[in-house]
Design an enzyme around this catalytic site. Structure first.
Site, PDB file in Angstrom:
ATOM      1  NE  ARG A 260      22.917 -40.047  16.210  1.00 54.45           N
ATOM      2  CZ  ARG A 260      22.784 -41.089  16.452  1.00 54.45           C
ATOM      3  NH1 ARG A 260      23.926 -41.518  17.179  1.00 54.45           N
ATOM      4  NH2 ARG A 260      21.938 -41.908  16.343  1.00 54.45           N
TER       5      ARG A 260
ATOM      6  CB  SER B 102      28.209 -53.183   8.361  1.00 53.37           C
ATOM      7  OG  SER B 102      28.543 -53.926   9.571  1.00 53.37           O
TER       8      SER B 102
ATOM      9  CE1 TYR C 165      23.425 -51.943  10.769  1.00 46.54           C
ATOM     10  CE2 TYR C 165      25.195 -53.785  11.213  1.00 46.54           C
ATOM     11  CZ  TYR C 165      24.788 -52.345  11.057  1.00 46.54           C
ATOM     12  OH  TYR C 165      25.704 -51.325  10.635  1.00 46.54           O
TER      13      TYR C 165
END
Length: 244
Positions: free
Chosen positions: A12, A139, A152
Site C-alpha cells: 500500500r 523522510s 522515527y
C-alpha cells in the site's frame, strides 16, 4: 534478460506505487508485505493482468531468516534481485520522554535493521555480477528532525547515513546506492495524524498540497534507471519545497 526488483512494504501507499511504477518500467517485481495479504495479492493480480511479472511474499524485514527466504524465492521465480527498494517502515508519534523501550526497539528493527537485512541478502549476487542498485526511502524528518516523532526521525536519519556510506563502499563494485526523502505524502501514515494536521502540513508545503505516492515512485524509478547511471550516494528530496 529479466530484471528483478524487490520492494519492501509494497502492499500500500508509497511502496505500492513504487512497485507499480517499476513494473511498468520493465522490472519483474517482488511485492513484500507483512500483514496486508489481500492488498498485496490484489496488486500482483493487477500487474499480471497487464502482462507484467510480479509476485507477493510475506516477510517481516526485521527477521533476517525471513528476508533471506524472500530473496531466494524472488530469485527462483523472477530472477536474482538487481534492484532493492527499502521502503518498509513504521512510525510513532508521542513525546520522547514517554517512549518505551519496546517501541524504540521495534522502530529500529524495522526501519534500520530491516534495510540492513535486505541489503546483505541481495549483495552476494550484485557483487558477483558487479552491478545492482539500492534505493532507500527515508523522510524529510530524517533530514530536519521531527518533534514528537524522534524515534522515527532517528531511524530515517540513520538510513541516510547507511545510503551515503554504502554508496562509497560499493561503488568500486558497480553498485549504486541512493535515497529518496519524501515530504508530506497522501498515505495512511499521514492520514493517521488527523485532518487538522494534514491541512497544516499542506499549508506549510510551498507547493500548497501534499504529495502523491506516484510522485515518489517516479523519483525511485529515475534513480533505478540508466538515466541515473552516474548518480550514487545522493539524497533526492521530494517534498514540494517543504525544507528548501
Amino acid at each position: 534478460m529479466r530484471r528483478s526488483a524487490l520492494v519492501t512494504g509494497a502492499s500500500r501507499g508509497i511502496g505500492r506505487a513504487i512497485a507499480a511504477a517499476l513494473a511498468r518500467e520493465g522490472w519483474s517485481v517482488c511485492v513484500n508485505y507483512l500483514e496486508s495479504r489481500d492488498a498485496a495479492g490484489e496488486l500482483v493480480r493487477d500487474l499480471r493482468a497487464r502482462g507484467l511479472a510480479a509476485m507477493a511474499f510475506q516477510a517481516d524485514v526485521a527477521d533476517r531468516k525471513a528476508v533471506d527466504a524472500m530473496v531466494r524465492a524472488a530469485a527462483a521465480e523472477l530472477g536474482p534481485v538487481e534492484l532493492l527498494v527499502n521502503n518498509a517502515g513504521i512510525s510513532h508519534q508521542g513525546l520522547f520522554q514517554d517512549l518505551d523501550g519496546e517501541t524504540w526497539d521495534r522502530l529500529l528493527a524495522v526501519n534500520l535493521t530491516g534495510p540492513r537485512n535486505a541489503v546483505q541478502a541481495v549483495l552476494p549476487h550484485m557483487l558477483s555480477e558487479k552491478r545492482g542498485c539500492v534505493v532507500n526511502i527515508s523522510s524529510i524528518w530524517g533530514l530536519r528532525g521531527g518533534s514528537c516523532e524522534t524515534a522515527y526521525a532517528v531511524t530515517k536519519a540513520g538510513l541516510i547515513g547507511l545510503t551515503r556510506s554504502l554508496a562509497l563502499e560499493l561503488a568500486p563494485s558497480g553498485i549504486r546506492v541512493n535515497c529518496v526523502a519524501p515530504g508530506c505524502v497522501e498515505t495512511d501514515m499521514v492520514r493517521a495524524l488527523g485532518e487538522d494536521t494534514r491541512r497544516m502540513l499542506a499549508e506549510e508545503t510551498p507547493l500548497g498540497r501534499l504529495g502523491r505516492p506516484e510522485e515518489i515512485a517516479e523519483a525511485v524509478a529515475f534513480l533505478a534507471s540508466e538515466k541515473a547511471a552516474f548518480i550514487t550516494g545522493q539524497v533526492l528530496t521530494a517534498d514540494g519545497g517543504f525544507i528548501a
